[in-house]
Write a protein that holds these residues in place. Structure first.
Motif, mmCIF file in Angstrom:
data_model
loop_
_atom_site.group_PDB
_atom_site.id
_atom_site.type_symbol
_atom_site.label_atom_id
_atom_site.label_comp_id
_atom_site.label_asym_id
_atom_site.label_seq_id
_atom_site.Cartn_x
_atom_site.Cartn_y
_atom_site.Cartn_z
ATOM 1 N N SER A 168 0.844 -1.179 0.000
ATOM 2 C CA SER A 168 0.000 0.000 0.000
ATOM 3 C C SER A 168 0.887 1.238 0.000
ATOM 4 C CB SER A 168 -0.942 -0.015 1.208
ATOM 5 O OG SER A 168 -1.899 1.022 1.121
ATOM 6 N N ASP A 169 0.316 2.364 0.382
ATOM 7 C CA ASP A 169 1.035 3.623 0.406
ATOM 8 C C ASP A 169 0.725 4.345 1.711
ATOM 9 O OD1 ASP A 169 1.589 6.601 -0.200
ATOM 10 O OD2 ASP A 169 2.314 5.609 -2.014
ATOM 11 N N LEU A 170 1.731 4.957 2.299
ATOM 12 C CA LEU A 170 1.530 5.693 3.544
ATOM 13 C C LEU A 170 0.472 6.781 3.393
ATOM 14 C CD1 LEU A 170 5.239 6.183 4.693
ATOM 15 C CD2 LEU A 170 3.610 4.472 5.528
ATOM 16 N N ALA A 171 0.295 7.286 2.191
ATOM 17 C CA ALA A 171 -0.686 8.342 1.947
ATOM 18 C C ALA A 171 -2.112 7.865 2.191
ATOM 19 C CB ALA A 171 -0.550 8.857 0.515
ATOM 20 N N LYS A 172 -2.313 6.558 2.280
ATOM 21 C CA LYS A 172 -3.657 6.016 2.474
ATOM 22 C C LYS A 172 -4.048 5.901 3.943
ATOM 23 C CE LYS A 172 -3.776 3.512 -1.924
ATOM 24 N NZ LYS A 172 -4.013 2.218 -2.605
ATOM 25 N N MET A 173 -3.195 6.337 4.859
ATOM 26 C CA MET A 173 -3.582 6.335 6.258
ATOM 27 C C MET A 173 -4.769 7.273 6.466
ATOM 28 S SD MET A 173 -0.236 6.020 8.716
ATOM 29 C CE MET A 173 0.653 7.450 8.103
ATOM 30 N N ILE A 174 -5.734 6.843 7.253
ATOM 31 C CA ILE A 174 -6.898 7.682 7.557
ATOM 32 C C ILE A 174 -6.479 8.866 8.419
ATOM 33 C CG2 ILE A 174 -9.145 7.751 8.717
ATOM 34 C CD1 ILE A 174 -9.392 4.728 8.046
ATOM 35 N N TRP A 175 -5.709 8.587 9.462
ATOM 36 C CA TRP A 175 -5.196 9.611 10.368
ATOM 37 C C TRP A 175 -3.703 9.761 10.137
ATOM 38 C CZ3 TRP A 175 -8.645 12.356 13.217
ATOM 39 C CH2 TRP A 175 -9.933 11.822 13.330
ATOM 40 N N SER A 176 -3.266 10.955 9.753
ATOM 41 C CA SER A 176 -1.845 11.205 9.506
ATOM 42 C C SER A 176 -1.063 11.150 10.802
ATOM 43 C CB SER A 176 -1.665 12.580 8.865
ATOM 44 O OG SER A 176 -1.995 13.602 9.802
ATOM 45 N N VAL A 177 0.256 11.129 10.699
ATOM 46 C CA VAL A 177 1.096 11.125 11.901
ATOM 47 C C VAL A 177 0.837 12.353 12.773
ATOM 48 C CG1 VAL A 177 3.483 11.214 12.745
ATOM 49 C CG2 VAL A 177 2.864 9.626 10.909
ATOM 50 N N PRO A 178 0.806 13.573 12.222
ATOM 51 C CA PRO A 178 0.518 14.726 13.087
ATOM 52 C C PRO A 178 -0.854 14.643 13.761
ATOM 53 C CG PRO A 178 1.472 15.467 11.024
ATOM 54 C CD PRO A 178 1.175 14.012 10.856
ATOM 55 N N GLU A 179 -1.861 14.179 13.023
ATOM 56 C CA GLU A 179 -3.193 14.038 13.603
ATOM 57 C C GLU A 179 -3.193 12.997 14.721
ATOM 58 O OE1 GLU A 179 -6.027 15.100 9.753
ATOM 59 O OE2 GLU A 179 -5.227 13.082 9.990
ATOM 60 N N THR A 180 -2.486 11.893 14.492
ATOM 61 C CA THR A 180 -2.428 10.833 15.496
ATOM 62 C C THR A 180 -1.747 11.310 16.769
ATOM 63 O OG1 THR A 180 -2.408 9.101 13.808
ATOM 64 C CG2 THR A 180 -1.553 8.512 15.976
ATOM 65 N N ILE A 181 -0.606 11.977 16.624
ATOM 66 C CA ILE A 181 0.112 12.492 17.799
ATOM 67 C C ILE A 181 -0.753 13.488 18.562
ATOM 68 C CG2 ILE A 181 2.073 13.928 18.529
ATOM 69 C CD1 ILE A 181 3.672 12.635 16.242
#
Length: 228
Positions: A168-181
């Protein structure tokens, strides 16, 4: 020197590219953070806010070491993930500055006793024994953000015995790293040494003794383990 009544447990360290060890405090894992994986697990990716579960620090398997097949399961699954290493803690971290709190990134595997998880879900019980068992978190070397940057797109892939299982691709994450943190830091105070497993794409499946798992994330690195 503190006079402990029993020997103090050792600090768990993950090798860092360029030298040194990253001391691990806690491991947080994001559940269902790729839409396709949510669907394959029977969920709706448009309805869930982030949720988290944890693993103990000593569940990590670093340096390409073998992973013992766990007891009490007949259905051990792989989940390939990008791991975020927190270098600066905080509470209520703003999304706009969240990446300033990241030390680096690694490739990791959230191994899951799927049959135990299914039973826990059925009865509304915690997932702890399905997710936080011994050796349940193989991880590659941590690459500092000063080298890797802060990748938000690129290939994430797992091969089992040379055959592609997850891609897959990291761009497909529902919640980005900044949003998750930002979200997680409203639930707990993040601290240096915390790791965040950021969720897995679709393609999760069972593995058996003798299988070799080899994952890669573009711009970050690899993770490898053999089930024994």
């Amino acid at each position: 020197m503190t006079d402990y009544v029993i020997p103090a447990p050792p600090i768990v360290g993950v090798p860092v590219q360029g030298g040194g060890l990253f001391p691990v405090r806690r491991i947080f894992c994001v559940g269902r953070n790729y839409a396709a994986h949510v669907r394959e697990m029977g969920g709706d990716p448009n309805r869930e806010t982030p949720f988290f579960f944890t693993k103990p620090a000593d569940a990590l398997v670093a340096g390409g070491a073998d992973m013992p097949y766990p007891t009490m399961t007949q259905d051990l699954h792989h989940e390939m993930e990008m791991v975020v290493a927190i270098g600066q803690g905080g509470r209520g971290i703003a999304e706009s500055v969240a990446l300033q709190h990241v030390f680096g990134y690694a490739a990791g595997l959230d191994m899951t006793r799927r049959d135990l998880q299914a039973e826990a879900k059925k009865h509304g019980r915690p997932w702890d024994m399905a997710k936080g068992f011994d050796h349940s978190a193989p991880i590659g070397d941590i690459v500092p953000a000063a080298i890797a940057g802060h990748p938000d797109q690129g290939l994430i892939e797992l091969r089992v015995n040379g055959n592609v299982r997850q891609s897959s691709d990291l761009a497909k994450m529902i919640w980005s790293v900044p949003e998750t943190i930002a979200y997680l830091s409203r639930l707990v105070v993040l601290a240096p040494g915390d790791l965040i497993f950021s969720g897995t794409p679709d393609g999760v499946a069972a593995v058996a003794k003798g299988d070799v798992l080899a994952g890669q994330i573009a711009g970050i690195g690899t993770v490898r383990t053999r089930i024994v």
